[in-house]
Design an enzyme around this catalytic site. Structure first.
Site, PDB file in Angstrom:
ATOM      1  N   ARG A   1       0.915  -1.187  -0.005  1.00  0.00           N
ATOM      2  CA  ARG A   1       0.096   0.031   0.135  1.00  0.00           C
ATOM      3  C   ARG A   1       0.710   1.309  -0.033  1.00  0.00           C
ATOM      4  O   ARG A   1       0.615   2.147  -1.135  1.00  0.00           O
ATOM      5  CB  ARG A   1      -0.845  -0.080   1.079  1.00  0.00           C
ATOM      6  CG  ARG A   1      -1.782  -1.325   1.275  1.00  0.00           C
ATOM      7  CD  ARG A   1      -2.969  -1.036   2.237  1.00  0.00           C
ATOM      8  NE  ARG A   1      -3.470  -2.369   2.658  1.00  0.00           N
ATOM      9  CZ  ARG A   1      -4.741  -2.571   3.032  1.00  0.00           C
ATOM     10  NH1 ARG A   1      -5.551  -1.440   3.240  1.00  0.00           N
ATOM     11  NH2 ARG A   1      -5.178  -3.762   3.331  1.00  0.00           N
TER      12      ARG A   1
ATOM     13  N   ASP B   1      -1.928 -16.720  -2.193  1.00  0.00           N
ATOM     14  CA  ASP B   1      -2.308 -16.035  -3.766  1.00  0.00           C
ATOM     15  C   ASP B   1      -1.177 -15.045  -4.416  1.00  0.00           C
ATOM     16  O   ASP B   1      -0.755 -15.316  -5.501  1.00  0.00           O
ATOM     17  CB  ASP B   1      -3.495 -14.988  -3.317  1.00  0.00           C
ATOM     18  CG  ASP B   1      -3.413 -13.852  -2.142  1.00  0.00           C
ATOM     19  OD1 ASP B   1      -2.363 -13.890  -1.538  1.00  0.00           O
ATOM     20  OD2 ASP B   1      -4.169 -13.511  -1.830  1.00  0.00           O
TER      21      ASP B   1
ATOM     22  N   THR C   1       0.061  -6.009  -6.376  1.00  0.00           N
ATOM     23  CA  THR C   1      -1.230  -6.640  -5.782  1.00  0.00           C
ATOM     24  C   THR C   1      -2.389  -5.809  -4.940  1.00  0.00           C
ATOM     25  O   THR C   1      -3.366  -6.147  -4.713  1.00  0.00           O
ATOM     26  CB  THR C   1      -0.765  -7.793  -4.777  1.00  0.00           C
ATOM     27  OG1 THR C   1      -1.881  -8.596  -4.583  1.00  0.00           O
ATOM     28  CG2 THR C   1      -0.399  -7.184  -3.415  1.00  0.00           C
TER      29      THR C   1
END
Length: 632
Positions: free
Chosen positions: A256, A385, A605
């Protein structure tokens, strides 16, 4: 007898009173002027602090003319083709957008690098070490017939802009941002129902501005200039981890904060973002001090103390977390010239390459002290993932030169297709979890990104796996769409299961929530770009309407506690990734393919686009200068 009075006394008295009156008047005027001047100074200072001053430091300004990536619309005005005549000339009056902004389309800047003959050649060119790279400012251009050409661009392989739908997404972004600004500015996330900050987020109650940093590149892409400026100003004045005594997630902070800053640096060239990205990454480095180089999950950014989650198997680190650092750290090394960051993630790569993998698969847990796997639980959803995502994208980011990453990706995905991908009795393709050799026929919402991942793997290399990758990618994306439309809210649950009795539906109460997740829309976007099949846009629009109906509140957007209730209860959290990912992917889904083309940009991501080396002149690799020869 009365005393005699001088005739001059009244005159002196009157004169004295007059002098006092004049003196008071002059003093009052001066005081008023000083007060007004003080107010003006204060106002100017406030305005200056709330905006970026080009006169002080031009590089700190959002320089739309010089810095914006190619073919990104800087001030959104989705002007319809009808506003242009048959020759492509604009009419007397351009149609205004809903918010009154005007569209500007820019040519990319022409950059003459210190090293390299151009952004695509990568040759070596010696220059005087005192010289600086020359940047020629581009001209803002609205090419003749650009709107008409884009409206008919499907014939040439480009996606047509869907103006009304894209505008609706921009309005959603404005609603989310303005309410965050009103009720939670500088905090991490907003609680729309409570109209206050969300202190229970993964970043806690510290003023890290997670929504600002995470959402700023979306504002930039959408051309929301005022909102972008106020966010950049906050980052410059307020953002720092120096005095934050908190255990932050290395993974979340990287994707982020580091990812968001790196994207903004690629877009603008503004050194502020490079400095902030490096500042955050440096705070994460103590987590890498382990015997194997596999980082811990949590680090105290003030003390440098690091540890793993207590619930993780045997004190292990998590695959999806320590495996999702490569894009950001590799790019940070290239733009700073400091090889340390790339070295850290390359160490992780080598550990994972050399370790024995049961059945060719990667378990979700690895002990950072012993280098041994934890419990044998494999997943393409939670805990696993994005590791697989970063294998493919590291290869793409490198300009397809990092063959090691591509080989590891292919090996892993072939094993997953063989051992974990299954088809339901009614033909739905899904990815199961594998626990101790036993398939759990459940798929996480998080795994819905893999539809786009398989498809992107198919589209970027012609090999023996290509057709199967695309088949699986389309199948998974379709299954995730089914999980949405089988719920009354038309929004998908956190996890859904497959059996003889049920398909693509959550059965357990703790799996029925939706927290504004983007993964399904990410696959819609990638599949749309690769196939231009209209159904992906149709599915995206279904989701927009569902979000507006069930998640929108007067003060922002909330997740849902149960997607199977016609009138579901809201969770009172506007996640930062709703602005960073969900709305960005929906916006791009309805945009032209030239906005962040997939052959020039790769998305981390958290949906922060990073430039592809050798294919994108905004890669902004740190120049390497050669010493000047003293020979005459």
């Amino acid at each position: 007898m009365c005393p005699k009075t001088s005739k001059t006394t009244p005159l002196l008295l009157i004169g004295g009173i007059g002098f006092v009156i004049v003196l008071v008047g002059i003093t009052g005027i001066t005081l008023i002027n000083n007060i007004n001047l003080s107010n003006i100074i204060r106002l100017n200072e406030k305005v200056a602090s709330d905006s970026v001053s080009a006169s002080d430091n031009q590089i700190k300004e959002l320089n739309y003319v010089n810095n914006h990536p190619r073919n990104i619309y800087l001030k959104l005005n989705d002007t319809q083709a009808s506003d242009y005549d048959d020759e492509g000339q604009q009419g007397d009056e351009a149609a205004p957008e809903a918010d009154g902004r005007a569209t500007v389309l820019l040519e990319p800047p022409k950059v003459s690098a210190v090293i390299g003959s151009g952004p695509k050649e990568g040759g070596l060119q010696a220059t005087n070490s005192n010289e600086k790279p020359s940047v020629v400012a581009p001209r803002p251009v609205l090419p003749l017939g650009w709107a008409r050409d884009m409206s008919n661009s499907s014939a040439s392989g480009k996606g047509v802009i869907d103006y009304p739908k894209r505008t609706r997404v921009v309005q959603m972004m404005e609603h989310a941002w303005h309410n965050y600004k009103l009720y939670a500015w500088g905090k991490n996330e907003l609680r729309p129902l409570s109209q206050r900050p969300h202190s229970g987020s993964i970043f806690g109650s510290y003023d890290l501005g997670a929504t600002i940093v995470d959402g700023l590149d979306t504002l930039y892409i959408m051309g929301l200039e005022n909102e972008y400026r106020e966010g950049r100003d906050w980052i410059e004045r307020k953002f720092s981890l120096d005095n934050i005594s908190a255990e932050l997630s290395v993974f979340e902070t990287n994707i982020r904060f580091v990812g968001g800053m790196l994207t903004l640096y690629a877009f603008t060239g503004d050194p502020l973002y490079k400095e902030k990205a490096q500042h955050v990454a440096d705070k994460l480095l103590p987590a890498f001090q382990t015997p194997t180089g596999i980082p811990y999950a949590l680090v105290n950014t003030k003390s440098g103390m690091a540890k793993n989650y207590g619930w993780a198997s045997g004190g292990s680190s998590i695959l999806s977390e320590f495996g999702t650092l490569h894009l950001e750290f590799a790019y940070l090394s290239d733009i700073t010239g400091n090889p340390l960051y790339r070295e850290r993630v390359q160490t992780i790569r080598q550990v994972l390459k050399e370790i024995e993998k049961p059945k060719g698969l990667y378990p979700n847990f690895l002990n950072p002290k012993t280098g041994k796997w934890g419990q044998l639980h494999m997943s393409l959803g939670a805990l696993g993932d994005s590791y697989y995502e970063y294998l493919l994208k590291a290869w793409l980011q490198s300009g397809q030169t990092d063959e090691e990453a591509r080989e590891m990706y292919d090996e892993a995905m072939v094993a997953i297709m063989d051992k974990m991908v299954r088809t339901s009795p009614n033909g739905l393709t899904y990815v199961s979890d594998l626990k101790f050799d036993r398939l759990e026929h459940k798929m996480d919402h998080l795994a819905c990104f893999s539809g786009g991942l398989f498809a992107l793997g198919a589209a970027t290399r012609q090999n023996e796996h290509r057709d199967k990758y695309m088949e699986v990618g389309k199948g998974i994306t379709n299954t995730c769409h089914e999980s949405y439309i089988r719920a009354p809210t038309q929004l998908g649950p956190e996890a859904f299961r497959f059996s003889d009795a049920v398909e693509a539906r959550a059965l357990r109460s703790q799996e029925k929530y939706y927290i504004l997740r983007p993964e399904t829309f990410e696959s819609y976007f990638v599949l749309w770009r690769l196939t231009h099949d209209q159904k992906y846009r149709d599915w995206g629009w279904e989701a927009v309407l569902a979000l507006e109906k069930h998640c929108r509140t007067p003060h922002g957007y909330c997740g849902l506690r149960n997607v199977y209730q016609p009138e579901p209860q809201k969770d009172d959290v506007q996640q930062s990734f709703f602005l960073a990912e969900t709305l960005k992917y929906l916006y791009l889904l309805f945009s032209d393919d030239s906005v962040l083309p997939l052959d020039e940009w790769v998305f981390n991501t958290e949906a922060h686009p990073l430039p592809i080396k050798g294919a994108n002149q905004y890669y902004r690799q740190a120049p390497v200068t050669l010493p000047v020869s003293n020979a005459s």
